[in-house]
Design an enzyme around this catalytic site. Structure first.
Site: not given
Length: 293
Positions: A1-3
């Site tokens: 997902m990561c940001g």
């Protein structure tokens, strides 16, 4: 997902707060990427010198290493930044490769410093003292590893060019073939991460004469997958979403800054955000802000 987060300062009076603001933004993105985190910060540089950001195992004697090379160093936990005269860079790199086992050069440039580690983003930011750092712009990443191991090597940002680095949210389906092509061009890779391939691709295009904007535009044809790129350079930062734009992204701009976040909540604590122009970056459109303009 990561940001992903990014902050470009337009008002010089806000530059001392860059690290503190980015630290808060990274912390908000913890649940999008709790495995590891990293950031690149663009602070003061010395003309005629290059900063080499080194990463080593815990307990590395960076002070002794720097003394042996006769170079000044800023040490932050598992990383150290050596300030090297430009004419000595290749010799210093060769010396590190030959005698400094376990030491990796993760970034180089006149102004760029890169820090990354495994752990919650809030903990990573605290380890390196991000909240006390100043500068003109910075980008950061919180990682949820889905396609490669949870390691510091796999953490973002990735840098394959001077003062240039990339953070990436998404997945590239053709990165293996592209990696082989870039290796034939002489580019080397330290990880299996597709984001490192994307960073190297931009470097390769720019070696042929592309501007960063042109390289990002070409990536729309050459890179298959779904992705958001945020790229840092010596003079600014750029944003690109793939033509489908399935990964979330939001931007905000005031007279004092331009900010990027994977979600609006990453921007919610920025000063003056209530008066900011807020928008979702369009698919397949290159955005870039330059401090030299």
């Amino acid at each position: 997902m990561c940001g992903i987060v990014g902050l470009f300062i337009k008002d010089p009076q806000l530059e001392p707060e860059l690290g503190s603001l980015l630290s808060t933004m990274l912390g908000v993105m913890c649940d999008r990427g709790p495995d590891s985190a990293g950031f690149a910060i663009y602070g003061e540089g010395s003309p005629g010198s290059v900063k080499l950001t080194l990463r080593g195992p815990e307990g590395t004697d960076f002070a002794g290493l720097a003394a042996g090379l006769g170079l000044p160093a800023t040490i932050r936990d598992t990383h150290a930044v050596l300030t090297v005269p430009v004419g000595q860079e290749m010799a210093v790199r060769a010396s590190l490769a030959a005698s400094a086992s376990g030491i990796a050069v993760v970034g180089a440039g006149e102004r760029m410093e890169i820090y990354k580690e495994v752990g919650l983003p809030t903990q990573v930011a605290k380890r390196f003292g991000l909240e006390r750092m100043a500068g003109t712009h910075a980008i950061g990443h919180t990682r949820m590893a889905t396609e490669s191991a949870v390691t510091t090597d796999g953490a973002h940002p990735f840098s394959t060019g001077a003062d240039q680095c990339l953070v990436h949210n998404g997945s590239l389906s053709n990165h293996r073939g592209l990696r082989r092509r870039l290796e034939r061009e002489g580019l080397a890779f330290a990880t299996d991460n597709d984001s490192e391939v994307a960073a190297a691709y931009l470097t390769s295009r720019m070696r042929t004469g592309d501007t960063l904007g042109q390289a990002l535009e070409h990536s729309l044809d050459d890179l298959d997958g779904f992705y958001t790129f945020v790229v840092g350079t010596e003079s600014g930062f750029g944003v690109l979403r793939d033509p489908i734009a399935c990964k979330p992204a939001v931007m905000a701009e005031t007279q004092s800054y331009v900010a990027f976040g994977s979600e609006y909540r990453a921007l919610a604590d920025l000063p003056g955000i209530a008066q900011a122009r807020v928008w979702e970056p369009e698919p397949a459109k290159v955005y870039f802000w330059n401090r030299l303009q």
